[in-house]
Design an enzyme around this catalytic site. Structure first.
Site, PDB file in Angstrom:
ATOM      1  N   THR A  92      10.095  20.073   3.385  1.00 18.90           N
ATOM      2  CA  THR A  92       8.141  19.621   2.750  1.00 18.90           C
ATOM      3  C   THR A  92       8.389  21.330   2.925  1.00 18.90           C
ATOM      4  O   THR A  92       8.058  22.214   3.535  1.00 18.90           O
ATOM      5  CB  THR A  92       7.146  18.910   3.924  1.00 18.90           C
ATOM      6  OG1 THR A  92       8.149  17.669   3.588  1.00 18.90           O
ATOM      7  CG2 THR A  92       6.091  19.292   3.296  1.00 18.90           C
ATOM      8  N   ARG A 104       8.573   4.896  -0.763  1.00 20.14           N
ATOM      9  CA  ARG A 104       8.657   5.278   1.399  1.00 20.14           C
ATOM     10  C   ARG A 104       7.705   6.745   1.031  1.00 20.14           C
ATOM     11  O   ARG A 104       7.577   7.630  -0.413  1.00 20.14           O
ATOM     12  CB  ARG A 104       9.635   5.658   2.264  1.00 20.14           C
ATOM     13  CG  ARG A 104       9.077   6.503   2.964  1.00 20.14           C
ATOM     14  CD  ARG A 104       8.836   7.566   3.427  1.00 20.14           C
ATOM     15  NE  ARG A 104       8.883   8.340   4.055  1.00 20.14           N
ATOM     16  CZ  ARG A 104       8.913   9.554   4.393  1.00 20.14           C
ATOM     17  NH1 ARG A 104       9.192  10.091   3.544  1.00 20.14           N
ATOM     18  NH2 ARG A 104       8.431  10.573   5.551  1.00 20.14           N
ATOM     19  N   GLY A 144       7.518  12.271   8.531  1.00 21.36           N
ATOM     20  CA  GLY A 144       5.948  12.055   7.957  1.00 21.36           C
ATOM     21  C   GLY A 144       5.479  11.291   8.135  1.00 21.36           C
ATOM     22  O   GLY A 144       4.322  10.692   8.766  1.00 21.36           O
TER      23      GLY A 144
END
Length: 330
Positions: A194, A222, A248
């Protein structure tokens, strides 16, 4: 003997003098996890590529802030650069789902107004962070997902690409390794993860932005923390701006980004102390990753409980990048 009016005159002169513009700040990340020198050394030149990519993102955001632009414009500019760099898991270079697709998530938040926008599972927008901003500014919603988000993107005139544009041979190989059970999902996810940015502008406002391709081999559409306001992204001029990267599901459960800001507001902790405390909460439920933080006071902080985190920071004095855990952690 000093003239009795001198003090008054001096005070008047000081009051009339224009206030010095506040210094701007920018912090970015490109993912956190098992990032070690030996690992990157397996691909000659990879470490240099990643450091250069981080520096380009800092340069883009810094250019906005240096000319007096907003924190919101700066974080969008920095994240767009990282989305276009195939070394990071966002935009071009995003990881593949179990079905061999790229599903992209992003969010952005303005600390001045607490306005926010997010998208999940988009498939054709070249820069998902810009789509998240359009959701914030040109819709009555905070989050759009899937086909609806793709449709909104076209209506807003954003740059569209064929889904194949996001894929790279490296990510396809990762998916094949994942499916053959040679490596775990988290080993892949954190290799280049990320991306995000937080900024403080000269007007004293903060903003945050985060973008990701999610987890390698993810199923059932997801969605992780990156597009969740309060989990992966949060900005509030009363406290700070935060962008997160890592496992996450755990970041959602802890509400990482908002929790850091809340500790700063109510416990009066500094940015580093608040970030470290919340990352310990993540670790307590077997989560790993990291956060970047900037405050209206000008504090810049990193905190991560993983081996490394792709990261960088900049202000009017210059910019720097780091990767490994034994480099600067603040």
């Amino acid at each position: 003997m000093r003239h009795p009016l001198l003090g008054v005159l001096l005070m008047s002169a000081l009051a009339a003098a224009p206030a010095k513009a506040a210094d701007w700040k920018l912090v970015i990340h490109g993912g956190a996890g098992v990032i070690e020198r030996a690992q990157l050394a397996k691909t000659p030149g990879k470490e240099q590529e990643i450091r250069a990519g981080l520096d380009r993102a800092l340069a883009a955001g810094s250019a906005v802030l240096e000319r007096g632009g907003t924190a919101l414009d700066a974080v969008e500019a920095a994240v767009r650069v990282l989305e276009d760099d195939p070394n990071f898991n966002a935009g071009r270079g995003a990881v593949f789902t179990a079905d061999g697709k790229n599903e992209l998530d992003a969010s952005i938040m303005d600390g001045r107004t607490k306005a926010a926008g997010a998208v999940a599972g988009v498939t054709r927008t070249r820069n998902p962070i810009s789509l998240a901003r359009k959701v914030m500014e040109n819709s009555s919603h905070v989050m759009l997902s899937g086909a609806g988000a793709d449709s909104f993107s076209r209506e807003q005139g954003l740059d569209q690409v064929d889904p194949s544009w996001f894929g790279t041979d490296y990510r396809r190989k990762q998916l094949e390794e994942f499916k053959s059970a040679k490596v775990g999902a988290l080993d892949i996810e954190y290799r280049y993860g990320t991306v995000g940015a937080v900024a403080l502008d000269r007007a004293g406002h903060v903003a945050a932005a985060t973008s990701t391709g999610g987890m390698t081999g993810k199923r059932w559409n997801r969605v992780g923390d990156a597009p969740i306001i309060g989990a992966g992204t949060y900005a509030d001029d009363r406290a700070c701006a935060v962008s997160a990267t890592g496992s996450g599901e755990m970041f959602i459960r802890v509400g990482v980004a908002h929790e850091i800001c809340a500790r700063m507001r109510f416990l009066k902790e500094d940015a580093g102390t608040a970030a470290d405390a919340v990352m310990k909460e993540v670790a307590a439920i077997d989560g790993s990753g990291g956060v970047i933080v900037v405050t209206p006071k000008g504090e810049m902080a990193y905190s991560f409980n993983s081996a490394g985190m792709y990261r960088g920071k900049a202000d009017s004095n210059g910019r720097s990048v780091a990767i490994f855990g034994d480099e600067e952690r603040r």
